[in-house]
Motif scaffolding. Structure first.
Motif: not given
Length: 163
Positions: A78-85
């Motif tokens: 389960h990935f959450d990429l919201y904070r990926l820069n």
């Protein structure tokens, strides 16, 4: 690309849809979960992951970026990429390593932040607010595997109670 649209009255309906799609995917597939903050992406993921056998709490991987669930039949990431820069950060997370050991399921929140580093989705799921308290969910099959998942879902689970 074929679309299926569902009205979801509450969180329980969103979890029910997640459970039904999980059972239809049979432990394999890549799912993009799209929608605004609070639209129900993690709620859908909770129902999905628990349907595949996880007994504990399902938390949002907002700060860890990925939460692995190593289950009897399949591994769910389960990935959450919201904070990926930067999409390149997915290389540092070892995303290619996760792809090396099927069967697996990827549930990817905020996939637009992953760019070309992400594998192509089998199913794209778009959650949006509908009226005051309800949600609308659009499912789109994006591959042959996605079509198989949706055929199974429609034949076995389409009458699932989503209210």
């Amino acid at each position: 690309m074929t679309e299926w649209i569902y009205q979801l009255a509450n969180d329980q309906a969103t979890e029910s849809l997640g459970r039904a799609v999980a059972l239809a995917c049979q432990g394999q597939g890549i799912f993009y979960l799209q929608g605004q903050l609070g639209a129900g992406k993690t709620t859908f993921a909770r129902g999905f992951i628990q349907a595949l056998g996880h007994q504990g709490r399902v938390k949002s991987p907002t700060y860890t970026l990925v939460e692995p669930y190593l289950l009897a039949q399949s591994s769910v990431y389960h990935f959450d990429l919201y904070r990926l820069n930067d999409p390149e950060e997915l290389d540092f997370l070892g995303i290619r390593d996760y792809l090396a050991y099927p069967p697996f399921v990827f549930l990817i929140e905020w996939p637009e932040k992953g760019g070309l580093y992400l594998p192509r989705a089998d199913i794209c799921l778009q959650l949006s607010y509908h009226e005051m308290t309800a949600r609308r969910c659009t499912l789109m099959a994006n591959s042959d595997q996605g079509q198989k998942i949706m055929q199974c879902f429609l034949s076995e689970y389409d009458n699932v109670n989503l209210i």
